[in-house]
Design a protein around this motif. Structure first.
Motif, mmCIF file in Angstrom:
data_model
loop_
_atom_site.group_PDB
_atom_site.id
_atom_site.type_symbol
_atom_site.label_atom_id
_atom_site.label_comp_id
_atom_site.label_asym_id
_atom_site.label_seq_id
_atom_site.Cartn_x
_atom_site.Cartn_y
_atom_site.Cartn_z
ATOM 1 N N MET A 53 0.778 -0.891 0.039
ATOM 2 C CA MET A 53 0.000 -0.063 0.065
ATOM 3 C C MET A 53 0.797 1.135 0.008
ATOM 4 O O MET A 53 1.885 1.266 0.765
ATOM 5 N N ARG A 84 5.348 -5.000 6.899
ATOM 6 C CA ARG A 84 5.775 -3.891 6.250
ATOM 7 C C ARG A 84 4.858 -2.833 5.837
ATOM 8 O O ARG A 84 5.026 -1.557 5.714
ATOM 9 N N ILE A 85 3.678 -2.805 5.789
ATOM 10 C CA ILE A 85 2.403 -1.880 5.654
ATOM 11 C C ILE A 85 2.362 -1.014 6.950
ATOM 12 O O ILE A 85 2.178 -0.096 6.821
ATOM 13 N N GLU A 87 4.633 -0.609 8.976
ATOM 14 C CA GLU A 87 5.860 0.237 9.389
ATOM 15 C C GLU A 87 5.851 1.477 8.524
ATOM 16 O O GLU A 87 5.977 2.589 9.018
ATOM 17 N N ALA A 88 5.211 1.600 7.445
ATOM 18 C CA ALA A 88 5.002 2.575 6.401
ATOM 19 C C ALA A 88 3.795 3.655 7.054
ATOM 20 O O ALA A 88 3.746 4.474 7.115
ATOM 21 N N LYS B 45 12.936 -6.621 3.487
ATOM 22 C CA LYS B 45 12.180 -5.537 4.243
ATOM 23 C C LYS B 45 12.899 -4.087 3.385
ATOM 24 O O LYS B 45 12.143 -3.335 3.322
ATOM 25 N N TYR B 48 11.082 -3.686 0.140
ATOM 26 C CA TYR B 48 9.729 -2.934 0.205
ATOM 27 C C TYR B 48 10.048 -1.437 0.227
ATOM 28 O O TYR B 48 9.114 -0.768 -0.503
ATOM 29 N N LEU B 52 8.531 1.341 -2.178
ATOM 30 C CA LEU B 52 7.784 2.433 -1.907
ATOM 31 C C LEU B 52 8.152 3.758 -2.438
ATOM 32 O O LEU B 52 7.355 4.538 -2.799
ATOM 33 N N LEU B 122 7.642 10.522 2.966
ATOM 34 C CA LEU B 122 7.781 8.867 2.921
ATOM 35 C C LEU B 122 9.242 8.700 2.089
ATOM 36 O O LEU B 122 10.093 8.025 2.435
ATOM 37 N N LEU B 126 12.489 7.195 3.750
ATOM 38 C CA LEU B 126 12.704 5.709 3.435
ATOM 39 C C LEU B 126 14.278 5.738 2.730
ATOM 40 O O LEU B 126 14.820 4.506 2.646
#
Lengths: 111, 148
Positions: A53, A84-85, A87-88, B45, B48, B52, B122, B126
């Motif tokens: 997401m 993981r979602i 964490e975001a 991890k 991901y 993102l 983000l 990140l």
């Protein structure tokens, strides 16, 4: 992305599967709006099979939470949020805006 | 994968692809970044997070730089430089500087919460670095992240 809805007496359990990004978020938002249009404002969102997401999905979650909580008529709670979602969502400061549950039964029972 | 633009033998992990600047191709952009990051030894991890960040960057370009433009292209390069991944995106749309985007207030309550700027926020969180250059030739966004 796939969405399915189960109606319970006190709330809807909405399962979202696959990936929610800028391409699929409009359909995700529409599914949540549709529940509201049907007079359903207590929503448990099962994310156990959600793979991804982006902030486009977060935006839809925020809009839904605002609409559901208006006039104290309900709220959106999150169920089985993958690590993981989560964490975001934490990074985006969203975790404090939603109650979370590890079990759909507990989530449905909370309403 | 869409057309392979260049893949040099000099940089083992380097690849560039041209993607149509449409949201339907975000999946492929994320797959491409994951492939390079995986060959570069990043954890699942971390992959991901890289996906993102790349998604947020590409989404912003499609939404803002190419706002209302049909048939636009997004040039994405992904490269391992030692233990660092370098993701760059080039577009020929309106200049859009993510560094000029104000940080969202993450403490605001539900009614005050602004969603604008969250993607850029983000990306910054990140990645280790996010750089933006704009010229008459177009815009270039470069993001890097070191493998842990």
């Amino acid at each position: 992305m796939e969405i399915s809805t189960q109606e319970f007496k006190h709330c809807d359990l909405i399962s979202v599967k696959g990936r929610v990004d800028s391409a699929t978020a409009p359909d995700f938002a529409k599914a949540l709006e549709k529940a509201n249009d049907n007079g359903r404002f207590k929503l448990a969102l099962d994310m156990s099979e959600l793979e991804y997401m982006s902030s486009a999905g977060f935006r839809a979650l925020l809009a839904a939470q605002r609409n559901c909580k208006r006039y104290n008529r309900g709220e959106v709670v999150l169920v089985n949020v993958p690590d993981r979602i989560r964490e975001a969502l934490e990074l985006a400061g969203f975790t404090e805006l939603f109650k979370t549950f590890d079990d759909p039964v507990a989530a449905v029972g909370s309403f | 994968m869409p057309s392979l633009e260049s893949e040099t033998a000099y940089h083992f992990f380097m690849a560039s692809y041209t993607f149509p600047a449409r949201f339907e191709f975000l999946d492929e952009i994320r797959d491409f970044v994951a492939e390079v990051a995986r060959s570069g030894g990043f954890s699942e991890k971390a992959i991901y997070s890289l996906q993102l960040a790349a998604d947020e960057a590409a989404s912003n370009i499609i939404e803002h730089a190419y706002e209302g433009v049909a048939n636009a292209s997004l040039f994405v390069t992904c490269d391992m430089e030692g233990d660092k991944i370098v993701i760059s995106m080039r577009d020929t749309g309106k200049s859009f500087n993510p560094n000029a985007v104000k940080e969202p207030n993450l403490k605001a309550d539900l009614s005050e919460r602004q969603i604008g700027g969250l993607g850029v926020y983000l990306m910054r969180k990140l990645m280790d670095t996010v750089q933006y250059e704009s010229s008459s030739a177009g815009n270039l966004l470069t993001m890097t992240k070191r493998r842990e």
